[in-house]
Write an enzyme that holds these catalytic residues in place. Sequence first.
Site, mmCIF file in Angstrom:
data_model
loop_
_atom_site.group_PDB
_atom_site.id
_atom_site.type_symbol
_atom_site.label_atom_id
_atom_site.label_comp_id
_atom_site.label_asym_id
_atom_site.label_seq_id
_atom_site.Cartn_x
_atom_site.Cartn_y
_atom_site.Cartn_z
ATOM 1 N N GLU A 326 -11.314 1.240 10.785
ATOM 2 C CA GLU A 326 -10.546 2.062 9.823
ATOM 3 C C GLU A 326 -11.311 2.156 8.509
ATOM 4 O O GLU A 326 -10.786 1.889 7.435
ATOM 5 C CB GLU A 326 -9.168 1.425 9.583
ATOM 6 N N CYS A 415 2.308 0.516 8.912
ATOM 7 C CA CYS A 415 1.982 0.501 7.482
ATOM 8 C C CYS A 415 2.142 1.872 6.839
ATOM 9 O O CYS A 415 2.573 1.977 5.687
ATOM 10 C CB CYS A 415 0.559 -0.003 7.288
HETATM 11 ZN ZN LIG Z 1 -1.412 2.691 7.228
#
Ligand SMILES: [Zn+2]
Length: 650
Positions: A326, A415
């Site tokens: 990420e 998230c």
């Molecule tokens: Zn996130």
Amino acid sequence: MNKKGIALTLVAVVCAGLTYGQNKDYTIKPVSFTKVKLDDSFWSPRIETNRTVTIPASFARCESTGRVKNFEMAAQKSGKFCTKFPFDDTDIYKTIEGASFSLAVHPDKKLDHYIDSLIDIVAKAQEPDGYLYTARTIDPAHPHSWSGPERWVKEHELSHELYNSGHLFEAASAHYQSTGKRNFLNIALKNADLLVATFGPNKLHVAPGHEIVEMGLVKLYRITGKNDYLNLAKFFIDERGKRTYDKTSKDSWKSGKYFQDNEPVTEQDEAEGHAVRAMYLYSGMADVAALTGDKQYIAAIDKIWENMVGKKIYVQGGIGAVGSGERFGENYQLPNATAYNETCAAVGDVYWNQRMFLLHGDSKYIDVLEKVLYNGLISGVGLNGNSFFYTNAMQITDGVKGAEATRSGWFECSCCPTNLARFLPSLSGYMYAQKDDDVFINLFIKGTADMMVKNKAVKINQQNNYPWDGLLAFTIDPATAQSFNLKIRIPGWAQNQAIPSDLYSYENANAQNVTISLNGKPLQYTMQNGYAVLNRTWHKGDKIAVSLPMDVKKVTANPSVKDDIGKVALQRGPIVYCAEWKDNDTKVSAIALQQNTTFKPVFDNNMFNGVTVLKGEVANQKLTLIPYCDWANRGKGEMQIWFPQTASVN
Ligand SMILES: [Zn+2]
């Protein structure tokens, strides 16, 4: 500073035996979102949907997925952690944060009581010394596999113990400031005091694995004035770069880049590693720099910002190009088919750019903030308020896998939905800022702001149909006639600058006119740091009109971005456009534009909340482009932002 001021500062430092004086902070202060009421058709419906749909849905998911149950089991010290990740606690904190911000502008007794009931559950899960982390407390002999056999031993890698603390601090600060109640704040302070007792010089050393505790500690410092919190935030930041890694490794975990831990922060000069972690680190550095005057931090984040905006951001404002880890890619590594662009990274990017603006007072940071906000951030949530993107694609091609093509109601790692839930209610807090007698207008959203300038009340009303229309009207209402500098941001996009770097440019750049008038008469103004500075004695009812050019722009990328060579993207005002399957007869992935293809903006009242679409024609094919932020609201199919461009056909 006068001599008296120096003496007072020294006394403060010496008497308290503190490292830092208490009176420093950003010299530019944002006008609180509680003072800015919105009444527009772009953001207001989204914020209302966030209040009525997203926040309740998020709480419901925290209950139905077992996140609340984890806290209940931790209180009982029995059972088995029943969700997937040790940071699942934070989804409750983040939703409380958003709900608290929402309560501050929209009183709701039922919600207030519900939040209190959750806080009671959280309080009972906290261990007597302040430790709060359900993944261990439920069954300390068998903690989550990411958590390590003892507290903190895996903090640097996977445990997220300090990440959980950071979100706890952020949420508790929001709850205290919104409601005035200390029930959540007390939990946070008890946890923060445990961290102060645990970490520091001559105590335990660690570079937090997933940053945010630094920003959270700063918020607690601002509320309490307790220097230990600020010192610990700085300690955590300065712990980075002390571990030994294989710096030559191309694997970002092995090189330490994934954690922004490959070198001390003051030597870092590129946006690297996990993009969300990076945004929270740089935001924390900006906060600590503002509070301590640390010039080395500022020099580092200035360089990192130049690198990100110059080489590592997509045209719709997305960051973190690479899915594995990420993370940020290499310079100019911005692939379209596999773009990652986590929604959380966009939220973090807004936090960071706001802080860079507060440090420097330059509009270029708001140019980036606005690009992110209107495109790659708000694309993260569907118009229904209960569907979300974790990643924000640049291109969906039938039969090509790898990109997230539809929004989901929730994720195992959720998230992103909760980050949007917490961010959106405070959006109006990014519009205005003040420094002495300078009043900054950064964003253009219809509504009213109340502020105090030199201890006198001033109201500013904005009338516009932004981002669809470039005509901006402002009414300035000081309680009594008053002189101050009104600094109106003139966006870079209105001055032939696609982004404040050479990463993107306008192909059809031309001299665009920004005009400003005062009470109907053209006004001469000076430009400073990207702002039109209007310095005068303001009288009640003074009217300013700003006209921003809203030409449709073809954007080209720096030739170093291989994926975009020979392609153009379309932008009008701050809005970046895309072609979606639903509006176009031809396959979107087959669309090629000719150099002389022009697009006409057409306001479509029936589409979404009312949006301006772009209409064009290529080889007798009619094309319709929609705002990127609204894609994937009508089912699944092809989508594209960058279009190959062929020679003109006459
Ligand atoms: Zn996130």
